[in-house]
Every structure is written in structure tokens, then in C-alpha cells.
Scaffold this motif. Structure first.
Motif, PDB file in Angstrom:
ATOM      1  N   ALA A  62     -73.393 -71.219  46.055  1.00 17.81           N
ATOM      2  CA  ALA A  62     -72.833 -69.884  46.152  1.00 17.81           C
ATOM      3  C   ALA A  62     -73.594 -68.946  45.212  1.00 17.81           C
ATOM      4  CB  ALA A  62     -71.346 -69.906  45.811  1.00 17.81           C
ATOM      5  N   ARG A  63     -73.111 -67.727  45.086  1.00 19.19           N
ATOM      6  CA  ARG A  63     -73.810 -66.740  44.262  1.00 19.19           C
ATOM      7  C   ARG A  63     -73.796 -67.128  42.783  1.00 19.19           C
ATOM      8  NH1 ARG A  63     -76.360 -64.443  41.415  1.00 19.19           N
ATOM      9  NH2 ARG A  63     -76.863 -62.214  41.175  1.00 19.19           N
ATOM     10  N   TYR A  64     -72.680 -67.613  42.289  1.00 22.07           N
ATOM     11  CA  TYR A  64     -72.547 -67.867  40.862  1.00 22.07           C
ATOM     12  C   TYR A  64     -72.447 -69.344  40.483  1.00 22.07           C
ATOM     13  CZ  TYR A  64     -71.774 -62.857  40.344  1.00 22.07           C
ATOM     14  OH  TYR A  64     -71.914 -61.489  40.365  1.00 22.07           O
ATOM     15  N   ARG A  65     -72.319 -70.225  41.449  1.00 21.02           N
ATOM     16  CA  ARG A  65     -72.247 -71.646  41.103  1.00 21.02           C
ATOM     17  C   ARG A  65     -72.682 -72.501  42.284  1.00 21.02           C
ATOM     18  NH1 ARG A  65     -66.905 -70.213  42.129  1.00 21.02           N
ATOM     19  NH2 ARG A  65     -65.813 -71.495  43.646  1.00 21.02           N
ATOM     20  N   SER A  66     -73.173 -73.679  41.959  1.00 23.06           N
ATOM     21  CA  SER A  66     -73.442 -74.715  42.946  1.00 23.06           C
ATOM     22  C   SER A  66     -72.313 -75.733  42.855  1.00 23.06           C
ATOM     23  CB  SER A  66     -74.785 -75.394  42.662  1.00 23.06           C
ATOM     24  OG  SER A  66     -75.847 -74.473  42.767  1.00 23.06           O
ATOM     25  N   SER A  67     -71.945 -76.346  43.986  1.00 20.24           N
ATOM     26  CA  SER A  67     -70.833 -77.284  44.006  1.00 20.24           C
ATOM     27  C   SER A  67     -71.160 -78.483  44.891  1.00 20.24           C
ATOM     28  CB  SER A  67     -69.551 -76.612  44.518  1.00 20.24           C
ATOM     29  OG  SER A  67     -69.177 -75.520  43.705  1.00 20.24           O
ATOM     30  N   PHE A  68     -70.547 -79.607  44.559  1.00 24.33           N
ATOM     31  CA  PHE A  68     -70.660 -80.795  45.402  1.00 24.33           C
ATOM     32  C   PHE A  68     -69.525 -81.751  45.060  1.00 24.33           C
ATOM     33  CE2 PHE A  68     -73.141 -81.609  41.595  1.00 24.33           C
ATOM     34  CZ  PHE A  68     -72.825 -82.898  41.242  1.00 24.33           C
ATOM     35  N   ASP A  69     -69.315 -82.725  45.922  1.00 27.12           N
ATOM     36  CA  ASP A  69     -68.308 -83.764  45.708  1.00 27.12           C
ATOM     37  C   ASP A  69     -68.991 -85.110  45.545  1.00 27.12           C
ATOM     38  OD1 ASP A  69     -66.145 -81.979  46.060  1.00 27.12           O
ATOM     39  OD2 ASP A  69     -66.270 -82.193  48.237  1.00 27.12           O
ATOM     40  N   LEU A  70     -68.312 -86.018  44.854  1.00 24.07           N
ATOM     41  CA  LEU A  70     -68.797 -87.383  44.693  1.00 24.07           C
ATOM     42  C   LEU A  70     -67.665 -88.346  45.012  1.00 24.07           C
ATOM     43  CD1 LEU A  70     -70.893 -89.482  43.788  1.00 24.07           C
ATOM     44  CD2 LEU A  70     -70.084 -89.164  41.442  1.00 24.07           C
ATOM     45  N   HIS A  71     -67.935 -89.273  45.919  1.00 27.95           N
ATOM     46  CA  HIS A  71     -66.959 -90.299  46.283  1.00 27.95           C
ATOM     47  C   HIS A  71     -67.195 -91.528  45.408  1.00 27.95           C
ATOM     48  CE1 HIS A  71     -64.985 -92.844  49.712  1.00 27.95           C
ATOM     49  NE2 HIS A  71     -64.191 -92.682  48.655  1.00 27.95           N
ATOM     50  N   LEU A  72     -66.243 -91.828  44.553  1.00 21.99           N
ATOM     51  CA  LEU A  72     -66.346 -92.986  43.667  1.00 21.99           C
ATOM     52  C   LEU A  72     -65.839 -94.209  44.417  1.00 21.99           C
ATOM     53  CD1 LEU A  72     -64.893 -91.435  40.368  1.00 21.99           C
ATOM     54  CD2 LEU A  72     -67.196 -91.218  41.313  1.00 21.99           C
ATOM     55  N   THR A  73     -66.725 -95.146  44.699  1.00 19.44           N
ATOM     56  CA  THR A  73     -66.350 -96.337  45.463  1.00 19.44           C
ATOM     57  C   THR A  73     -66.527 -97.620  44.665  1.00 19.44           C
ATOM     58  OG1 THR A  73     -68.590 -96.452  46.393  1.00 19.44           O
ATOM     59  CG2 THR A  73     -66.937 -95.224  47.647  1.00 19.44           C
ATOM     60  N   GLN A  74     -67.067 -97.507  43.450  1.00 14.58           N
ATOM     61  CA  GLN A  74     -67.248 -98.663  42.583  1.00 14.58           C
ATOM     62  C   GLN A  74     -66.452 -98.460  41.300  1.00 14.58           C
ATOM     63  OE1 GLN A  74     -71.336 -99.584  41.647  1.00 14.58           O
ATOM     64  NE2 GLN A  74     -72.074 -98.907  43.654  1.00 14.58           N
ATOM     65  N   PRO A  75     -65.864 -99.499  40.756  1.00 10.60           N
ATOM     66  CA  PRO A  75     -65.210 -99.361  39.452  1.00 10.60           C
ATOM     67  C   PRO A  75     -66.254 -99.231  38.358  1.00 10.60           C
ATOM     68  CG  PRO A  75     -65.183-101.654  40.154  1.00 10.60           C
ATOM     69  CD  PRO A  75     -65.722-100.862  41.311  1.00 10.60           C
ATOM     70  N   GLY A  76     -65.972 -98.380  37.380  1.00 14.36           N
ATOM     71  CA  GLY A  76     -66.895 -98.214  36.270  1.00 14.36           C
ATOM     72  C   GLY A  76     -67.338 -96.775  36.094  1.00 14.36           C
ATOM     73  N   THR A  77     -68.367 -96.583  35.279  1.00  8.70           N
ATOM     74  CA  THR A  77     -68.828 -95.249  34.873  1.00  8.70           C
ATOM     75  C   THR A  77     -70.043 -94.801  35.674  1.00  8.70           C
ATOM     76  OG1 THR A  77     -68.008 -95.596  32.624  1.00  8.70           O
ATOM     77  CG2 THR A  77     -69.664 -93.871  32.925  1.00  8.70           C
ATOM     78  N   TYR A  78     -69.981 -93.563  36.152  1.00  9.54           N
ATOM     79  CA  TYR A  78     -71.081 -92.915  36.863  1.00  9.54           C
ATOM     80  C   TYR A  78     -71.730 -91.885  35.939  1.00  9.54           C
ATOM     81  CZ  TYR A  78     -69.118 -94.599  41.352  1.00  9.54           C
ATOM     82  OH  TYR A  78     -68.640 -95.360  42.382  1.00  9.54           O
ATOM     83  N   LYS A  79     -73.053 -91.760  36.038  1.00  8.44           N
ATOM     84  CA  LYS A  79     -73.766 -90.688  35.334  1.00  8.44           C
ATOM     85  C   LYS A  79     -74.272 -89.683  36.358  1.00  8.44           C
ATOM     86  CE  LYS A  79     -77.812 -91.520  33.466  1.00  8.44           C
ATOM     87  NZ  LYS A  79     -78.815 -91.981  32.475  1.00  8.44           N
ATOM     88  N   VAL A  80     -73.908 -88.421  36.145  1.00  8.28           N
ATOM     89  CA  VAL A  80     -74.320 -87.344  37.051  1.00  8.28           C
ATOM     90  C   VAL A  80     -75.247 -86.430  36.258  1.00  8.28           C
ATOM     91  CG1 VAL A  80     -73.525 -85.476  38.542  1.00  8.28           C
ATOM     92  CG2 VAL A  80     -72.105 -87.528  38.252  1.00  8.28           C
ATOM     93  N   ALA A  81     -76.526 -86.370  36.633  1.00 13.37           N
ATOM     94  CA  ALA A  81     -77.519 -85.656  35.833  1.00 13.37           C
ATOM     95  C   ALA A  81     -78.399 -84.770  36.700  1.00 13.37           C
ATOM     96  CB  ALA A  81     -78.390 -86.654  35.058  1.00 13.37           C
ATOM     97  N   ASN A  82     -78.711 -83.591  36.179  1.00 15.68           N
ATOM     98  CA  ASN A  82     -79.703 -82.717  36.786  1.00 15.68           C
ATOM     99  C   ASN A  82     -80.898 -82.689  35.849  1.00 15.68           C
ATOM    100  OD1 ASN A  82     -80.671 -81.004  38.802  1.00 15.68           O
ATOM    101  ND2 ASN A  82     -79.980 -79.166  37.740  1.00 15.68           N
ATOM    102  N   VAL A  83     -82.019 -83.277  36.282  1.00 19.96           N
ATOM    103  CA  VAL A  83     -83.165 -83.511  35.406  1.00 19.96           C
ATOM    104  C   VAL A  83     -84.386 -82.779  35.958  1.00 19.96           C
ATOM    105  CG1 VAL A  83     -84.637 -85.249  34.324  1.00 19.96           C
ATOM    106  CG2 VAL A  83     -82.240 -85.778  34.836  1.00 19.96           C
ATOM    107  N   MET A  84     -85.048 -82.017  35.100  1.00 26.88           N
ATOM    108  CA  MET A  84     -86.272 -81.317  35.481  1.00 26.88           C
ATOM    109  C   MET A  84     -87.335 -81.520  34.408  1.00 26.88           C
ATOM    110  SD  MET A  84     -84.981 -77.725  37.130  1.00 26.88           S
ATOM    111  CE  MET A  84     -83.852 -77.689  38.527  1.00 26.88           C
ATOM    112  N   ASN A  85     -88.517 -81.969  34.834  1.00 24.66           N
ATOM    113  CA  ASN A  85     -89.638 -82.166  33.932  1.00 24.66           C
ATOM    114  C   ASN A  85     -90.878 -81.505  34.521  1.00 24.66           C
ATOM    115  OD1 ASN A  85     -88.181 -83.918  32.120  1.00 24.66           O
ATOM    116  ND2 ASN A  85     -88.363 -85.528  33.664  1.00 24.66           N
ATOM    117  N   GLY A  86     -91.718 -80.972  33.684  1.00 27.41           N
ATOM    118  CA  GLY A  86     -92.950 -80.351  34.175  1.00 27.41           C
ATOM    119  C   GLY A  86     -93.837 -79.919  33.035  1.00 27.41           C
TER     120      GLY A  86
END
Length: 266
Positions: free
Chosen positions: A82-106
Motif C-alpha cells: 500500500a502507500r504507507y505499508r507493506s503487508s503479508f500473512d504467514l501460516h505457521l504449520t510447524q511448532p517452534g520459532t520462525y525468523k522473519v527477515a528483510n535483508v539487503m546487501n550491496g
């Protein structure tokens, strides 16, 4: 080509120190600790004046990587920008901890060719071979930006806490999904695989729109890169750190930034 330049321009903005940039980057989940055999979590990501208040620009999620508890890569669903934010959903199907990262290198460089100053942007692996043979006055800076958060289904796990050895990364001592108001939590920072000592970390609680006091605190990492935070109250918190290294000899300069979003429960 235009897309690559846009991504690297955004990377440069994220790597800039906060003193030179009012807008703050964040990637915030709707919840961080969930129960059951599966669950859904929504995420918003933006650049804004107030933390978690979408009022400036949506985040480019070209570098989004979601790591599941078993080490596999999970896919986001229902992504929108959208204009001011990006959005998404995540379906958790495994027990435990998920890492959600936006990574940029250059890498960004300036140089002189035939008396004219020029610029180059691309991946570090392509530099300096991409420069013309007659290039002089070369000034190069490697940039690395990591913005991440963590969510857990059931009991917390630690398999996603790996050190990639590139850029500024967080190594939890206290699990980021096991935080409570009034309790101390300890983390470590590493830069390019080495303990990041003497780095200032800014911690701020969200929901500042209706508060006169921004309620920020700053701590400094020790010799082993560790720092400790005692959470004053429950809420969603934003952590930020950056490291700038000047060029030495044949090496290039580097700018690395890190942002984490964590939820502190009552």
C-alpha cells in the motif's frame, strides 16, 4: 536495472545512521507467541516517523526471507504494498520459532573516468571487476541492512538463530519470544561474524502517537558484543543498531544496520 537501483537506494537509506535520518524502518507482527497445531500471523512493514505508525512509506520487501523452525524457507501469503505499508500473512504449520527477515546487501562506489565522476551500484562479488580499467579516485562502501522479527508456535526453539557472517546480526542469549515486563534480557551483536563491541543500541516502545515522552533508552555493547535490556512495561519494542567502518588499505568502507521488533508480555 531500475529495480536493482531502487533496492540499493533503499538499502543506503536503511544503513544511514538515525541521526541523519528521521524515518525508522520496522517489520511488526500482529502476535509473536501462539498456541495450537497451526496459526496465522499478519505482518506490516514500513518507514515512518513514529515507530509502528505507517505515515511515510511502505517497505520494499525484495529481501524478505522467512526461516521455519526446521531450517526450511517458508513462503509469505497475501502480500500487498500500500502507500504507507507493506503487508503479508504467514501460516505457521510447524511448532517452534520462525525468523522473519528483510535483508539487503550491496556495494556502492564512485570513481573518475576521463575526468568525469561516475557511480556504480551492484553486488560486492562483482566489484571491482565491473569498473573500467582507467578508473581512478575509487571510493567504495559495502552496505548491509537486516530488519527482522520472530514468532513462535508452541514452545520456543533456537534453530533459526544462526550467524550468517555478513553484516550486523543479533545472537539471542535470552529468547526474543520469552520476554516479560520488569525482567532483564540479554542479546549479542556480531558484525561480519565478529563480536560488535562498543555499539550503541536504541530501544523504543511502540505506541508513541499519544505520548509526550518517546520512552527510549540506549545501551552499549560490551567487549563480547553483549547488551542487556530491562523492559519497563509490556508492549511491542523496536531495537536498532548501526556500525560504520572506514576503508583501511585495500579494503572498502562498510555500513551495517540492524533492526529487530520484539514483543514484551506482562
Amino acid at each position: 536495472m531500475k529495480k536493482s537501483i531502487a533496492i540499493l537506494a533503499a538499502l543506503a537509506a536503511l544503513a544511514a545512521p538515525l541521526s541523519a535520518q528521521a524515518h525508522r524502518a520496522w517489520l511488526a507482527p500482529t502476535a509473536t507467541v501462539l498456541s495450537g497445531t497451526d496459526a496465522w500471523v499478519g505482518f506490516d512493514a514500513g518507514m515512518s516517523n513514529g515507530i509502528f505508525i505507517p505515515d511515510h512509506a511502505a517497505m520494499n520487501l525484495a529481501g524478505l526471507v522467512i526461516t521455519a523452525p526446521d531450517g526450511s524457507t517458508a513462503a509469505p501469503e497475501n502480500m500487498i504494498r500500500a502507500r504507507y505499508r507493506s503487508s503479508f500473512d504467514l501460516h505457521l504449520t510447524q511448532p517452534g520459532t520462525y525468523k522473519v527477515a528483510n535483508v539487503m546487501n550491496g556495494l556502492m562506489a564512485t570513481y573518475t573516468e576521463n575526468g568525469e565522476q561516475k557511480r556504480w551500484r551492484g553486488q560486492a562479488a562483482d566489484f571491482p571487476a565491473a569498473l573500467p580499467a582507467g578508473a581512478t579516485d575509487i571510493v567504495a562502501t559495502r552496505t548491509a541492512s537486516r530488519i527482522e522479527t520472530f514468532v513462535t508456535l508452541g514452545a520456543p526453539t533456537e534453530t533459526v538463530f544462526t550467524n550468517p557472517g555478513e553484516g550486523l546480526v543479533l545472537i539471542p542469549v535470552t529468547h526474543p519470544n520469552d520476554l516479560a515486563a520488569g525482567e532483564a534480557a540479554t542479546f549479542k551483536l556480531a558484525n561480519d561474524g565478529i563480536a560488535a563491541a562498543g555499539v550503541e543500541v536504541t530501544i523504543a516502545r511502540g505506541g508513541t502517537r499519544y505520548r509526550d515522552n518517546p520512552e527510549e533508552q540506549t545501551v552499549t555493547t560490551g567487549a563480547d558484543g553483549s547488551f542487556t535490556v530491562t523492559w519497563p512495561e509490556a508492549g511491542m519494542y523496536w531495537l536498532n543498531a548501526s556500525v560504520r567502518k572506514p576503508a583501511e588499505g585495500a579494503t572498502v568502507a562498510s555500513n551495517a544496520s540492524y533492526v529487530a521488533v520484539m514483543e514484551v508480555l506482562p
